[in-house]
Design a protein around this motif. Structure first.
Motif, PDB file in Angstrom:
ATOM      1  N   LEU A  17     -53.660 -23.019 -78.004  1.00  0.00           N
ATOM      2  CA  LEU A  17     -54.969 -22.501 -78.432  1.00  0.00           C
ATOM      3  C   LEU A  17     -55.841 -23.635 -78.967  1.00  0.00           C
ATOM      4  O   LEU A  17     -57.051 -23.679 -78.711  1.00  0.00           O
ATOM      5  CB  LEU A  17     -54.761 -21.419 -79.504  1.00  0.00           C
ATOM      6  CG  LEU A  17     -56.027 -20.777 -80.068  1.00  0.00           C
ATOM      7  CD1 LEU A  17     -56.841 -20.092 -78.965  1.00  0.00           C
ATOM      8  CD2 LEU A  17     -55.672 -19.765 -81.162  1.00  0.00           C
ATOM      9  N   ASP A  62     -59.521 -24.442 -77.681  1.00  0.00           N
ATOM     10  CA  ASP A  62     -60.662 -24.423 -78.615  1.00  0.00           C
ATOM     11  C   ASP A  62     -61.392 -25.761 -78.618  1.00  0.00           C
ATOM     12  O   ASP A  62     -62.625 -25.816 -78.706  1.00  0.00           O
ATOM     13  CB  ASP A  62     -60.179 -24.101 -80.041  1.00  0.00           C
ATOM     14  CG  ASP A  62     -59.889 -22.618 -80.229  1.00  0.00           C
ATOM     15  OD1 ASP A  62     -60.279 -21.812 -79.347  1.00  0.00           O
ATOM     16  OD2 ASP A  62     -59.278 -22.256 -81.262  1.00  0.00           O
ATOM     17  N   SER A  83     -57.925 -17.753 -74.117  1.00  0.00           N
ATOM     18  CA  SER A  83     -58.444 -17.097 -75.323  1.00  0.00           C
ATOM     19  C   SER A  83     -59.807 -16.433 -75.081  1.00  0.00           C
ATOM     20  O   SER A  83     -60.483 -16.048 -76.030  1.00  0.00           O
ATOM     21  CB  SER A  83     -58.570 -18.115 -76.459  1.00  0.00           C
ATOM     22  OG  SER A  83     -59.594 -19.040 -76.155  1.00  0.00           O
ATOM     23  N   LEU A 112     -52.311 -16.327 -76.632  1.00  0.00           N
ATOM     24  CA  LEU A 112     -53.706 -16.564 -76.224  1.00  0.00           C
ATOM     25  C   LEU A 112     -54.447 -15.248 -76.035  1.00  0.00           C
ATOM     26  O   LEU A 112     -55.600 -15.103 -76.453  1.00  0.00           O
ATOM     27  CB  LEU A 112     -53.754 -17.400 -74.936  1.00  0.00           C
ATOM     28  CG  LEU A 112     -53.267 -18.845 -75.054  1.00  0.00           C
ATOM     29  CD1 LEU A 112     -53.337 -19.543 -73.692  1.00  0.00           C
ATOM     30  CD2 LEU A 112     -54.086 -19.615 -76.090  1.00  0.00           C
ATOM     31  N   ALA A 160     -55.423 -13.898 -79.347  1.00  0.00           N
ATOM     32  CA  ALA A 160     -56.618 -14.560 -79.889  1.00  0.00           C
ATOM     33  C   ALA A 160     -57.865 -14.042 -79.183  1.00  0.00           C
ATOM     34  O   ALA A 160     -58.902 -13.788 -79.813  1.00  0.00           O
ATOM     35  CB  ALA A 160     -56.500 -16.078 -79.707  1.00  0.00           C
ATOM     36  N   ALA A 161     -57.749 -13.855 -77.861  1.00  0.00           N
ATOM     37  CA  ALA A 161     -58.904 -13.351 -77.096  1.00  0.00           C
ATOM     38  C   ALA A 161     -59.289 -11.962 -77.582  1.00  0.00           C
ATOM     39  O   ALA A 161     -60.474 -11.670 -77.795  1.00  0.00           O
ATOM     40  CB  ALA A 161     -58.564 -13.319 -75.608  1.00  0.00           C
ATOM     41  N   ARG A 163     -61.012 -11.977 -80.881  1.00  0.00           N
ATOM     42  CA  ARG A 163     -62.369 -12.537 -80.848  1.00  0.00           C
ATOM     43  C   ARG A 163     -63.343 -11.641 -80.095  1.00  0.00           C
ATOM     44  O   ARG A 163     -64.523 -11.617 -80.395  1.00  0.00           O
ATOM     45  CB  ARG A 163     -62.346 -13.920 -80.186  1.00  0.00           C
ATOM     46  CG  ARG A 163     -61.570 -14.944 -80.995  1.00  0.00           C
ATOM     47  CD  ARG A 163     -61.406 -16.251 -80.235  1.00  0.00           C
ATOM     48  NE  ARG A 163     -60.577 -17.173 -80.991  1.00  0.00           N
ATOM     49  CZ  ARG A 163     -60.377 -18.443 -80.644  1.00  0.00           C
ATOM     50  NH1 ARG A 163     -60.933 -18.937 -79.569  1.00  0.00           N
ATOM     51  NH2 ARG A 163     -59.605 -19.212 -81.385  1.00  0.00           N
ATOM     52  N   THR A 219     -56.776  -6.507 -72.554  1.00  0.00           N
ATOM     53  CA  THR A 219     -55.945  -7.641 -72.143  1.00  0.00           C
ATOM     54  C   THR A 219     -54.748  -7.128 -71.355  1.00  0.00           C
ATOM     55  O   THR A 219     -54.215  -6.058 -71.647  1.00  0.00           O
ATOM     56  CB  THR A 219     -55.439  -8.460 -73.351  1.00  0.00           C
ATOM     57  OG1 THR A 219     -54.708  -7.602 -74.224  1.00  0.00           O
ATOM     58  CG2 THR A 219     -56.597  -9.085 -74.119  1.00  0.00           C
TER      59      THR A 219
END
Ligand SMILES: C[S@@+](CC[C@H](N)C(=O)[O-])C[C@H]1O[C@@H](n2cnc3c(N)ncnc32)[C@H](O)[C@@H]1O
Length: 267
Positions: free
Chosen positions: A5, A9, A46, A71, A74-75, A78, A83
């Motif tokens: 990640l 980023d 992500s 990942l 995290a996606a 955010r 997913t």
């Protein structure tokens, strides 16, 4: 092959600056011509592609597909998108149902020619594919070092190694995808999308040099001194770097985009 990640980023601002805006606009316009359209993002990580489209596609639904649960977590945190944890190698099982737009960013250089051909064959006649940021084999450092060419050759050879999908397309990925989709009758446009890293992006330059150096070592080139010199130049704020990429947009015939970008069939 896994991607941290932190690395994704670190590269995201450079990726967003590099993406060709006219292809992004054209993909968004095609998508938003339908009501509540669905984007399926392959190798989503992500969720960088979702963020790159941003407000252009407000109201669209996103299905982010990756095999890396962290990942995807995290996606989801955010973006709140759907997913799907899946291995892209099982190309015939990809969750493409309902998609108007399929996206894949910084992914296709990992896959094989056979995988690309199979994916192209799965695209319905009314579906578009947007594949951004496929590495094209070019890395130009300033100031140059004597070892740059040998390290780059070793890195590019490594890029063609098997990343889990069979022999990887590596630097040929974008051009190969464009050719396959054009042969299948899509209206294909390509555009260069290089990273243009200035001294202020020294962290990304240093991480890039480490990654390139590690790959070169795996290809049999002694690159420790080169990595050290590149890191020192980046940290001293005296180096810059261009990394070539290609963006590809394939639209169904009849939805040919109006704005001006190099067509793959152009000389
Ligand atoms: C370079 S990252 C790009 C991520 C994202 N598209 C972006 O632009 O930031 C490649 C992504 O492909 C995913 N990936 C690689 N091989 C995969 C596989 N066999 N199945 C599913 N995902 C895979 C990785 O987990 C990673 O998230």
């Amino acid at each position: 092959m896994s991607f941290a990640l932190e690395w994704l980023d670190l590269r995201e601002p450079a990726d967003h600056a590099a993406r060709d805006p006219s292809l992004l606009d054209a993909a968004a316009a095609f998508l938003m011509a339908a009501e509540a359209p669905l984007v399926v993002d392959l190798g989503a990580g992500s969720g960088s592609t979702l963020r790159a489209f941003g407000a252009r596609v407000a109201g669209a639904r996103w299905r982010l597909v990756d095999r890396d649960r962290a990942l995807l977590g995290a996606a989801a945190a955010r973006a709140g998108a759907e997913t799907v944890e899946a291995d892209l190698r099982a190309v015939d099982s990809l969750p493409l149902a309902g998609a108007r737009l399929v996206t894949a960013s910084a992914l296709l250089d990992l896959v094989s020619a056979a995988w690309v051909e199979r994916l192209a064959g799965l695209l319905a006649a009314d579906v578009s594919l947007y594949a951004a940021l496929s590495y094209d084999g070019t890395v130009i450092w300033e100031p140059a070092l004597r070892e740059d060419a040998a390290v780059l050759a070793a890195f590019n050879a490594h890029q063609r190694g098997d990343k889990g999908f069979g022999p990887a397309l590596g630097p040929d990925a974008g051009r190969h995808l464009a050719q396959v989709l054009e042969e299948r009758g899509f209206a294909v446009a390509t555009a260069a999308s290089p990273w243009q890293l200035g001294p202020e992006q020294w962290q990304l330059q240093a991480a890039l040099a480490e990654g390139i150096g590690a790959a070169a070592v795996e290809s049999g080139v002694v690159a420790g001194g080169w990595v050290q010199a590149r890191r020192e130049a980046a940290m001293a704020g005296v180096s810059s770097c261009i990394v070539g990429h290609l963006d590809v947009l394939a639209l169904p015939v009849g939805a040919r985009r109006q704005s001006k970008t190099t067509s793959v069939s152009s000389p």
